[in-house]
Write an enzyme that holds these catalytic residues in place. Structure first.
Site, short mmCIF file in Angstrom:
data_model
loop_
_atom_site.label_atom_id
_atom_site.label_comp_id
_atom_site.label_asym_id
_atom_site.label_seq_id
_atom_site.Cartn_x
_atom_site.Cartn_y
_atom_site.Cartn_z
CG ASP A 31 25.12 5.81 -2.38
OD1 ASP A 31 23.95 6.15 -2.43
OD2 ASP A 31 26.11 5.69 -1.49
N GLY A 36 24.49 4.37 2.22
CA GLY A 36 23.61 3.63 1.29
C GLY A 36 24.24 2.53 1.28
CG LEU A 76 17.92 12.51 -2.13
CD1 LEU A 76 17.47 13.41 -2.97
CD2 LEU A 76 17.16 11.20 -2.50
CB THR A 95 29.09 14.34 4.26
OG1 THR A 95 30.04 13.65 4.86
CG2 THR A 95 28.37 13.63 3.25
CE1 TYR A 149 21.60 15.62 8.31
CE2 TYR A 149 19.88 15.62 9.99
CZ TYR A 149 20.28 15.50 8.65
OH TYR A 149 19.52 14.86 7.75
CE LYS A 153 20.97 17.48 4.58
NZ LYS A 153 21.05 17.22 3.13
#
Ligand code: UDP
Length: 326
Positions: A31, A36, A76, A95, A149, A153
């Site tokens: 991470d 996070g 994730l 990302t 986004y 995805k």
């Protein structure tokens, strides 16, 4: 089993880590702490079967080493939260697309099974409620940052399915619907932690638009249980699954429920979308999953009521406020 969880210090990732450790497995987390938080995994430091690396999955050699060490991978790590996405679209696209490319290409070298976390955002402006996995995805204009986004995805999904079809890399895609519970922060726009925080502080509860838009809120514990079962089920490979609750509530009703549960005097205020996000922002009026597929394959059934979820989030936030005051 040795499990690699990218984004393992995030909200869902840290709950998944807890669940695997409780089951007796070995967990490796990577991470970069962008969204996070070390606080989410603090309680696991020193656990003999828990290992973590603070780095980005874009770092090839580091991720390659972790992929080699593990039997299965949960990917994730991603840019999350509508606010973050609208404010930092470059970061979101890079990302999400590059991270998944790296993870899939490395996993493919050793044919390690990968579960990719996707999102209900991919259904975009579809009005075909409840959304089925084989339904059409309806994208908004590219001038509206939000849809970057969804598109990033969707590309992740295409890539994961292509790896399965073309190279026989076992991949599973899960479209997560609004997942909520302790450890989720409102920092990136998520509605439940935001409302609870506002209600506890006696600040106005900010309902965007007219509050008639609705969502279904799935409890993180239920979601994590299903993720583990999907990973354990060979028939899930090469497939896409919706995952979340199918109990719908309007955002205005949600605000009222939060106010009641917290016994708050907060006023409920309406904030235009243009002010809350950006000019011309488009919201999804309804977002309900058809969960037949995941229910039939792994027996998924959302068990936690909205009140149960809200109580847990309230307890968590009170705990954080108390800790901050100490
Ligand atoms: N929302 C709201 N007030 C807030 C944050 C969010 O009314 O302070 C609304 C948001 O516009 C959306 C819904 O709550 O209609 C869910 O937002 P969230 O960011 O949690 O998830 P989304 O479903 O948009 O991905």
């Amino acid at each position: 089993m040795r499990v690699l969880i990218t984004g393992g210090a995030g909200f869902i990732g840290s709950h998944l880590t807890d669940a695997y450790l409780q089951r007796g497995d070995e967990v490796y987390v990577i991470d970069d702490l962008s969204t996070g938080s070390i606080g989410n995994i603090q309680h696991l430091k020193g656990h003999p079967r828990f290992h973590y690396t603070i780095d980005t999955v874009h770092n090839h050699p580091v991720t390659a080493e972790l992929v080699d060490q593990c039997d299965v991978i949960f990917h994730l790590a991603a840019a999350v939260g509508v606010k973050l996405i609208v404010e930092s679209p470059v970061r979101t696209i890079e990302t999400n697309v590059r991270g998944t490319e790296v993870v899939l290409s490395l996993a493919n070298k050793k044919k390690k099974k990968v579960l990719i976390a996707s999102t209900s955002e991919v259904y975009g402006l579809s009005a075909d409620v409840p959304f089925r996995e084989d339904g059409n995805l309806v994208m908004g204009a590219t001038t509206k940052g939000r849809w970057s986004y969804a598109c990033s995805k969707a590309i992740d999904e295409f890539l994961a399915l292509a790896y399965w079809r073309e190279k026989k890399l076992p991949t599973i895609i899960v479209r997560l619907f609004n997942t909520v519970g302790p450890r989720q922060t409102g920092q990136y726009g998520m509605v439940i932690p935001t409302f609870v925080k506002q209600a506890l502080a006696g600040r106005p509860i900010t309902v965007y638009g007219d509050g008639k838009q609705s969502r279904c809120f799935g409890y993180v514990g239920d979601v994590v249980g299903a993720l583990i079962k999907l990973m354990d089920t060979p028939e899930a490979v090469g497939q896409v699954f919706n995952l979340g609750s199918n109990v719908e509530i309007s955002i205005l009703e949600l605000a009222q429920r939060v106010k009641e549960i917290t016994h708050s005097d907060s006023e409920i205020v309406f904030v235009p979308y243009d002010e809350a996000y950006e000019e011309g922002f488009e919201d999804m009026p309804r977002r309900v999953p058809d969960i037949t597929k995941v229910s039939e394959l792994v027996g998924f059934r959302p068990s936690m009521s909205l009140d149960g979820i809200l109580e847990r989030v309230v307890d968590y936030q009170i705990g954080r406020r108390t800790a901050a005051a100490d």
